[in-house]
Scaffold this motif. Structure first.
Motif, PDB file in Angstrom:
ATOM      1  N   UNK A 171      59.869  17.797  27.621  1.00 43.61           N
ATOM      2  CA  UNK A 171      59.534  18.707  26.523  1.00 43.61           C
ATOM      3  C   UNK A 171      60.635  19.743  26.315  1.00 43.61           C
ATOM      4  N   UNK A 172      61.171  20.262  27.416  1.00 43.89           N
ATOM      5  CA  UNK A 172      62.164  21.327  27.312  1.00 43.89           C
ATOM      6  C   UNK A 172      63.520  20.812  26.863  1.00 43.89           C
ATOM      7  N   UNK A 173      63.911  19.654  27.408  1.00 42.39           N
ATOM      8  CA  UNK A 173      65.273  19.174  27.192  1.00 42.39           C
ATOM      9  C   UNK A 173      65.336  18.116  26.109  1.00 42.39           C
ATOM     10  N   UNK A 185      65.451  11.855  25.518  1.00 39.89           N
ATOM     11  CA  UNK A 185      66.694  11.103  25.664  1.00 39.89           C
ATOM     12  C   UNK A 185      67.778  11.904  26.364  1.00 39.89           C
ATOM     13  N   UNK A 186      67.790  13.221  26.143  1.00 37.21           N
ATOM     14  CA  UNK A 186      68.826  14.029  26.756  1.00 37.21           C
ATOM     15  C   UNK A 186      68.487  14.363  28.210  1.00 37.21           C
ATOM     16  N   UNK A 198      54.363  19.163  22.724  1.00 31.73           N
ATOM     17  CA  UNK A 198      55.766  19.014  22.328  1.00 31.73           C
ATOM     18  C   UNK A 198      56.256  17.601  22.629  1.00 31.73           C
ATOM     19  N   UNK A 208      54.976  15.275  20.016  1.00 37.11           N
ATOM     20  CA  UNK A 208      55.756  15.432  18.782  1.00 37.11           C
ATOM     21  C   UNK A 208      57.052  14.638  18.848  1.00 37.11           C
ATOM     22  N   UNK A 209      57.719  14.724  20.002  1.00 37.73           N
ATOM     23  CA  UNK A 209      58.931  13.921  20.168  1.00 37.73           C
ATOM     24  C   UNK A 209      58.624  12.441  20.001  1.00 37.73           C
ATOM     25  N   UNK A 210      57.529  12.023  20.612  1.00 36.41           N
ATOM     26  CA  UNK A 210      57.218  10.590  20.633  1.00 36.41           C
ATOM     27  C   UNK A 210      56.873  10.052  19.248  1.00 36.41           C
ATOM     28  N   UNK A 211      56.539  10.947  18.332  1.00 31.56           N
ATOM     29  CA  UNK A 211      56.230  10.504  16.957  1.00 31.56           C
ATOM     30  C   UNK A 211      57.414   9.797  16.311  1.00 31.56           C
ATOM     31  N   UNK A 212      58.617  10.117  16.747  1.00 29.05           N
ATOM     32  CA  UNK A 212      59.802   9.529  16.107  1.00 29.05           C
ATOM     33  C   UNK A 212      60.574   8.599  17.029  1.00 29.05           C
ATOM     34  N   UNK A 243      55.926  24.784  17.746  1.00 29.25           N
ATOM     35  CA  UNK A 243      57.232  24.287  18.199  1.00 29.25           C
ATOM     36  C   UNK A 243      58.375  25.136  17.657  1.00 29.25           C
ATOM     37  N   UNK A 244      58.253  25.552  16.396  1.00 27.08           N
ATOM     38  CA  UNK A 244      59.349  26.317  15.776  1.00 27.08           C
ATOM     39  C   UNK A 244      59.143  27.823  15.898  1.00 27.08           C
ATOM     40  N   UNK A 245      58.037  28.202  16.535  1.00 32.87           N
ATOM     41  CA  UNK A 245      57.716  29.623  16.648  1.00 32.87           C
ATOM     42  C   UNK A 245      57.662  30.286  15.268  1.00 32.87           C
ATOM     43  N   UNK A 275      69.728  12.054  19.993  1.00 35.64           N
ATOM     44  CA  UNK A 275      70.391  12.112  21.297  1.00 35.64           C
ATOM     45  C   UNK A 275      70.842  10.739  21.772  1.00 35.64           C
ATOM     46  N   UNK A 317      61.686  15.415  11.295  1.00 31.20           N
ATOM     47  CA  UNK A 317      60.646  15.364  12.329  1.00 31.20           C
ATOM     48  C   UNK A 317      61.267  15.453  13.718  1.00 31.20           C
ATOM     49  N   UNK A 318      62.356  14.731  13.932  1.00 28.41           N
ATOM     50  CA  UNK A 318      63.044  14.833  15.216  1.00 28.41           C
ATOM     51  C   UNK A 318      63.483  16.260  15.479  1.00 28.41           C
ATOM     52  N   UNK A 375      62.312  18.974  14.638  1.00 27.21           N
ATOM     53  CA  UNK A 375      61.226  19.920  14.953  1.00 27.21           C
ATOM     54  C   UNK A 375      61.135  20.216  16.447  1.00 27.21           C
ATOM     55  N   UNK A 376      61.596  19.289  17.272  1.00 27.73           N
ATOM     56  CA  UNK A 376      61.462  19.488  18.720  1.00 27.73           C
ATOM     57  C   UNK A 376      62.811  19.643  19.422  1.00 27.73           C
ATOM     58  N   UNK A 386      65.807  21.819  20.765  1.00 29.71           N
ATOM     59  CA  UNK A 386      65.760  23.225  21.198  1.00 29.71           C
ATOM     60  C   UNK A 386      67.029  24.015  20.889  1.00 29.71           C
ATOM     61  N   UNK A 409      67.146  24.926  15.387  1.00 27.34           N
ATOM     62  CA  UNK A 409      65.879  25.626  15.151  1.00 27.34           C
ATOM     63  C   UNK A 409      65.984  26.557  13.946  1.00 27.34           C
ATOM     64  N   UNK A 454      63.740  26.413  10.626  1.00 28.29           N
ATOM     65  CA  UNK A 454      62.942  27.566  10.158  1.00 28.29           C
ATOM     66  C   UNK A 454      63.324  27.938   8.728  1.00 28.29           C
ATOM     67  N   UNK A 471      54.642   6.537  11.997  1.00 23.93           N
ATOM     68  CA  UNK A 471      53.936   5.630  12.912  1.00 23.93           C
ATOM     69  C   UNK A 471      53.374   4.405  12.206  1.00 23.93           C
TER      70      UNK A 471
END
Lengths: 173, 173
Positions: free
Chosen positions: A24-26, A29-30, A105, A108-112, A164-166, B29, B108-109, B111-112, B114, B119, B123, B165
């Motif tokens: 989620x943080x990174x 794939x990265x 999060x 959300x990544x997995x959606x694409x 996700x985007x705050x 990525x 969509x990608x 959106x997550x 970081x 970001x 926004x 999806x």
DNA sequence: TAGGGAACTAATTGATGAATCACTAACCAG
DNA sequence: CTGGTTAGTGATTCATCAATTAGTTCCCTA
């Protein structure tokens, strides 16, 4: 008080938790399996005793995160009164989004992500959540249950992005 | 009939188009600059004459994709009658989703992702779209414009997922 | 027609990552 | 106390990638 022995099952769960955080943080794939291992406080090769590939680890993480939502919604549906059903579901999802932000999060990544196995897991998850909500709306006698289900899911997805985007202004009105 | 010389500006645009396709299909990525170069029919290092880093290329691609939506919505707002405003906006977005699917998949990608610059771009894009829709709803005298804007954006995000999806049932009712 | 610059590439580099292999340490039953 | 099983790691492998360097080709113009 449950014992916290280091059983094989516990290790597996720890690795999945670490993977959810790191992915989620990174970004899946990265992120590297070495980073996941470090978070789980084990060596990098040891991950592959439990998961044959990095993708298998992602699948397990998605399974956990979908079950979080599905179990929570089932509990609400089983106990909420018809007139509170929708607000209770919204509240339940909001709590998940606060307490398990990383799991959402990751979804959300997995959606694409285009891998077939991942897409199938995502379709199953969405499909099951939709089924639960739609059935509950029908049973509660809510008019236009299909439309209301669609709108409920839509607002949930906007909440995800807002988180996700705050950008709190996205979901407020 | 516009000439199709190979100017520096044209090449830049071609590279961005190739990047949108490849990033959307493969994932930002995981996608390589070599794959982008191949799609654009140039050599891999030549990308770096136009974009200093892979991330700068992603930013340019996102810029294109947000302008696609923003320009389209501005056109609708400038010409639609108040009673058709929302349906026209929905139709406009639906056409973008059909004709420029990859640009939306890329959003969509993003959106997550970081990275701060990404970001910020996301926004800005969301903020501008929201501003345009909200102002148009207000000007059209639509009641509860903030709530209607939120619901409009929410449905749009669900459409994205439904498309990504390949789950048409998600958005239908 | 010489030469200067714009467009473009081949070859390389240094870093990094998933996955495998070969190994050690601790425990536990008979 | 020994033979087997479970838990775990260091070192390595092979592949891949973003980015750089050092050039080549080609066209325009003075």
């Amino acid at each position: 008080m449950s014992k916290s022995e280091t059983t094989s099952v516990n290790r597996r769960t720890e690795i999945i938790s670490a993977a959810i955080e790191v992915f989620a943080e990174i970004g899946y794939y990265r992120a590297t399996t070495a980073q996941v291992a470090k978070r789980a406080e084990i060596s990098q090769p040891y991950i592959f005793r439990f998961f044959s590939t990095k993708e298998a680890l992602l699948l397990a993480a998605l399974e956990v995160s979908w079950m979080r939502v599905i179990d929570s919604f089932r509990k609400v549906v089983g106990s909420a009164s018809p007139e509170h059903l929708e607000t209770d579901l919204i509240q339940a999802y909001d709590e998940i989004l606060n307490a398990y932000r990383n799991e959402i999060l990751l979804q959300m990544q997995a959606q694409t992500i285009q891998e077939d196995s991942i897409r199938e897991a995502m379709r199953n998850g969405f499909g099951e959540v939709r089924r639960i909500v739609l059935e509950a709306f029908r049973a509660a006698g809510i008019p236009n249950p299909e439309e209301r289900t669609m709108l409920f899911l839509a607002r949930g997805m906007l909440c995800n992005i807002s988180t996700a985007l705050n950008m709190p202004e996205l979901k407020e009105f």
